[in-house]
Design a protein around this motif. Structure first.
Motif, PDB file in Angstrom:
ATOM      1  N   LEU B  26       0.850  -1.196   0.000  1.00 19.75           N
ATOM      2  CA  LEU B  26       0.000   0.000   0.000  1.00 19.75           C
ATOM      3  C   LEU B  26       0.884   1.244   0.000  1.00 19.75           C
ATOM      4  N   VAL B  34      -7.019   7.544   2.918  1.00 13.36           N
ATOM      5  CA  VAL B  34      -7.227   6.180   2.437  1.00 13.36           C
ATOM      6  C   VAL B  34      -8.247   5.498   3.331  1.00 13.36           C
ATOM      7  N   ILE B  36     -10.220   2.161   4.400  1.00 11.92           N
ATOM      8  CA  ILE B  36     -10.074   0.716   4.317  1.00 11.92           C
ATOM      9  C   ILE B  36     -11.393   0.072   4.722  1.00 11.92           C
ATOM     10  N   LYS B  44      -8.146  -5.510   8.731  1.00 12.80           N
ATOM     11  CA  LYS B  44      -7.973  -4.068   8.542  1.00 12.80           C
ATOM     12  C   LYS B  44      -7.504  -3.363   9.811  1.00 12.80           C
ATOM     13  N   GLN B 217      -8.653   7.354  -1.834  1.00 10.06           N
ATOM     14  CA  GLN B 217      -8.361   5.999  -2.245  1.00 10.06           C
ATOM     15  C   GLN B 217      -9.215   5.089  -1.365  1.00 10.06           C
ATOM     16  N   VAL B 219      -9.643   1.076  -0.181  1.00  6.87           N
ATOM     17  CA  VAL B 219      -9.013  -0.239  -0.186  1.00  6.87           C
ATOM     18  C   VAL B 219     -10.026  -1.234   0.358  1.00  6.87           C
ATOM     19  N   MET B 221     -10.424  -4.937   1.790  1.00  7.96           N
ATOM     20  CA  MET B 221      -9.654  -6.081   2.281  1.00  7.96           C
ATOM     21  C   MET B 221     -10.566  -7.242   2.634  1.00  7.96           C
ATOM     22  N   ILE B 226      -5.396  -7.443   0.227  1.00 12.10           N
ATOM     23  CA  ILE B 226      -6.151  -6.374  -0.425  1.00 12.10           C
ATOM     24  C   ILE B 226      -6.781  -6.956  -1.681  1.00 12.10           C
ATOM     25  N   GLN B 229      -8.387  -2.105  -4.895  1.00  8.87           N
ATOM     26  CA  GLN B 229      -8.155  -0.754  -4.418  1.00  8.87           C
ATOM     27  C   GLN B 229      -8.168   0.226  -5.575  1.00  8.87           C
TER      28      GLN B 229
END
Lengths: 247, 254
Positions: B26, B34, B36, B44, B217, B219, B221, B226, B229
Motif C-alpha cells: 500500500l 485512504v 479501508i 484491517k 483511495q 481499499v 480487504m 487487499i 483498491q
C-alpha cells in the motif's frame, strides 16, 4: 465457670499489667507502620517488574514471579527465624546491617520488619497486579500510541487507575500484617504477646493475653468495616456503569 | 510523484497459527485519505496496528517517510526502540473504544502526552490543548471528566488528544462503530475537516458514504489481503471483484 472467668477475664490482672501490655502493643503498631510502608513500596516495585514488556526482560519477570510465589508459600515464622538466626553471622555484611539498631530500635525489631516486608511485599504485589490487570488494555495502548514509554504509561495512566480498584483487598493484607507482627515475639521483641506471656508465666493467668486480643480487636474491627464500605462503594460504581470502556 | 508518506510492502502478521495479514502492499501519499473497508476479521484493524507498531509485523517492510520502521532490534510490543519513538511521534491513532484516560479531565487527556513525551511546559500544552478542543467543538468541556461526555464527544476528545502530538499521519480504527447513530455525524464532520486541512489519514470504517465523499483511495480487504483498491468511484460504484460486490451489497442493503 468462675474458674474460666478468672483464667481469662481477671480484671485485676488486666488492670495491673495494662501499662506493660499497652507499651507492647505500641511496639506492634510501630513494627506494623514501618513494615506496611516498606511492604507497599516493595509490592508495587515487584508488580511493576512483573509487568515489564518484551522478550528480553523475560528473566526478570520469571525471577519476580518466583520470588512472589516462594515467599507467599513459606511461613513467616520460618523467615523471621532464618533472618534473626542467620544474618548476624554473615560476616561479609557490615556490622550495622548484621545487628541493626537504627533509630534506637533493637535488632529483633528490624529482623521482624525485614521478614514481614519480604513476605507482605510478595502478597501486596499480587494485589497490585490484580489492580493493574483490571485496567483495560486499551489504556496502555492509547498511552503508547501517544508516544509514552512503557514506564510513563504505567506511571501516569495504568497504575493511578489500578490502585483505585484495590483499597479493599489491600486493607485486608494490612490487617493480616498487623496481626502477624505478633510473630516477632519469638525473637524476643517486647511486643504485646511476649509481654503477655511473661505475665502469664508470672501470674499463671491468661487475662493479659485477653487484653492483648482486645487491643487488636479495637484497632482491626473498624478497619474491617472500612473494607466492607469500600467493597460496597466499588460495587455501586460497577453497577452504575461509571466505567464506559468496553474491554 | 514524491515519495509516499507511508509505503507498505509485503506486510505479514501472524497470531500463532492464524495468518491475519498475508502480504499487504500500500502507498499513501501526503495529504491523502485512504479508507479501508472489509468484513470483520479481514485484517484491517491489524493493518493499522502494524503501522504504529502496536502489533509489529513479522515480515515485509513499512516505510514511514522513507524510514523502514520494521527493521532493527526491539520493535516488539511494548519495548523501547528508536523505531517506536520515530513512529509514535509521527503517527496518531484513534480507537473504536475511545480509550480516554478516565482519571484525567478532558484537557489533561490532551495535554498529558505533549508534557510527558515532548517536554512541553504546562502552560504551552494547555494553550495548545484548549485550542485543539475548541477546534473539535469541546471548548466548554475542558474541566469535565470523560465519563460525563457522550460517546461522540469522547471520540472528539480522542481525536484532539492524538492531534496534540502533531502527527504527520492519523490512523482511525472504526472510530464510529461504538457510537449511537445520531452521534456518528459529529465525529465524521471532525474527520472531514481534518481531511480538508490536508492531514494524511488511514481510516478503517464501515461508513461507505464517508469513504465515497472524503476518501482519495479506497481499499477493500478480505482474508488478510487487499482484494481491490482504487478511486472511491471505481471501487464503490463499479467494483470489479466478486467479493467486493458481495460485501458492498451486504453493507448498502442495511
Amino acid at each position: 465457670m468462675s474458674q474460666f472467668f478468672n483464667q481469662y477475664f481477671n480484671f485485676d490482672v488486666m488492670r495491673e499489667h495494662f501499662g506493660e501490655v499497652l507499651v507492647g502493643f505500641l511496639q506492634n503498631l510501630l513494627v506494623f507502620a514501618v513494615a506496611a510502608v516498606l511492604a507497599l513500596a516493595l509490592g508495587l516495585f515487584l508488580a511493576l517488574l512483573r509487568q515489564l514488556p518484551g522478550k528480553k526482560l523475560m528473566p526478570i519477570r520469571f525471577l519476580t514471579i518466583a520470588y512472589i510465589d516462594f515467599f507467599r508459600a513459606v511461613p513467616i515464622l520460618i523467615i523471621i527465624l532464618m533472618i534473626s538466626g542467620g544474618v548476624p553471622f554473615l560476616s561479609f555484611l557490615p556490622q550495622e546491617v548484621r545487628i541493626p539498631h537504627w533509630f534506637g530500635r533493637p535488632d529483633p525489631f528490624w529482623y521482624g520488619v525485614a521478614a514481614l516486608v519480604i513476605v507482605y511485599g510478595a502478597f501486596s504485589a499480587e494485589v497490585y497486579r490484580a489492580g493493574i490487570e483490571a485496567v483495560p488494555r486499551g489504556q496502555m495502548e492509547a498511552a503508547r500510541s501517544l508516544g509514552m514509554s512503557h514506564f510513563q504509561a504505567m506511571r501516569h495512566v495504568v497504575v493511578p487507575q489500578g490502585v483505585t480498584k484495590i483499597p479493599a483487598p489491600m486493607l485486608n493484607e494490612l490487617i493480616s500484617l498487623l496481626k502477624d507482627t505478633t510473630l516477632v515475639s519469638v525473637i524476643a521483641l517486647s511486643e504485646s504477646v511476649l509481654v503477655s506471656r511473661e505475665v502469664l508465666s508470672e501470674r499463671l493467668n491468661s487475662s493479659s493475653l485477653t487484653l492483648t486480643a482486645i487491643f487488636f480487636v479495637i484497632i482491626i474491627l473498624p478497619l474491617a468495616r472500612v473494607v466492607d464500605k469500600l467493597i460496597a462503594r466499588q460495587q455501586l460504581k460497577v453497577t452504575r456503569g461509571s466505567h464506559i470502556e468496553v474491554a | 510523484m514524491a515519495d509516499p508518506v507511508l509505503k507498505l510492502r509485503g506486510v505479514c502478521k501472524r497470531f500463532g497459527a492464524l495468518e491475519v495479514l498475508k502480504g499487504i502492499d500500500l502507498d499513501v501519499q501526503k495529504g491523502e485519505v485512504v479508507c479501508i473497508l472489509g468484513p470483520s476479521g479481514s485484517g484491517k484493524s491489524t493493518l493499522l496496528r502494524c503501522v504504529n507498531l502496536l502489533e509489529p509485523p513479522e515480515e515485509g517492510e513499512i516505510l514511514l517517510e522513507t524510514q523502514d520502521i520494521c527493521k532493527g532490534p526491539g520493535s516488539g510490543t511494548g519495548e523501547q526502540s528508536w523505531e517506536l519513538d520515530f513512529v509514535r511521534q509521527r503517527v496518531g491513532m484513534v480507537f473504536q473504544q475511545f480509550n480516554l484516560f478516565p482519571h484525567k479531565t478532558v484537557l489533561e487527556n490532551v495535554t498529558m502526552a505533549p508534557e510527558k513525551v515532548l517536554g512541553r511546559s504546562k502552560g504551552e500544552a494547555r494553550e495548545k490543548g484548549t485550542a485543539l478542543l475548541e477546534r473539535v467543538g469541546l471548548g466548554d468541556k475542558l474541566a469535565q471528566y470523560p465519563e460525563r461526555l457522550s460517546g461522540g464527544q469522547q471520540q472528539r476528545v480522542a481525536i484532539a488528544r492524538a492531534l496534540a502530538m502533531e502527527p504527520h499521519v492519523m490512523l482511525f480504527d472504526e472510530v464510529t462503530s461504538a457510537l449511537d447513530p445520531e452521534l456518528v455525524k459529529e465525529v465524521l464532520d471532525t474527520m472531514r475537516e481534518l481531511a480538508s486541512e490536508g492531514m494524511t489519514m488511514l481510516v478503517v470504517t464501515h461508513e461507505i458514504g464517508f469513504a465515497k465523499e472524503v476518501g482519495d483511495q479506497v481499499v477493500f480487504m478480505d482474508g488478510g489481503v487487499i482484494v481491490e483498491q482504487g478511486l472511491p468511484s471505481e471501487v464503490l460504484e463499479n467494483p470489479k471483484e466478486e467479493r467486493t460486490k458481495q460485501f458492498l451489497g451486504l453493507v448498502l442493503d442495511r
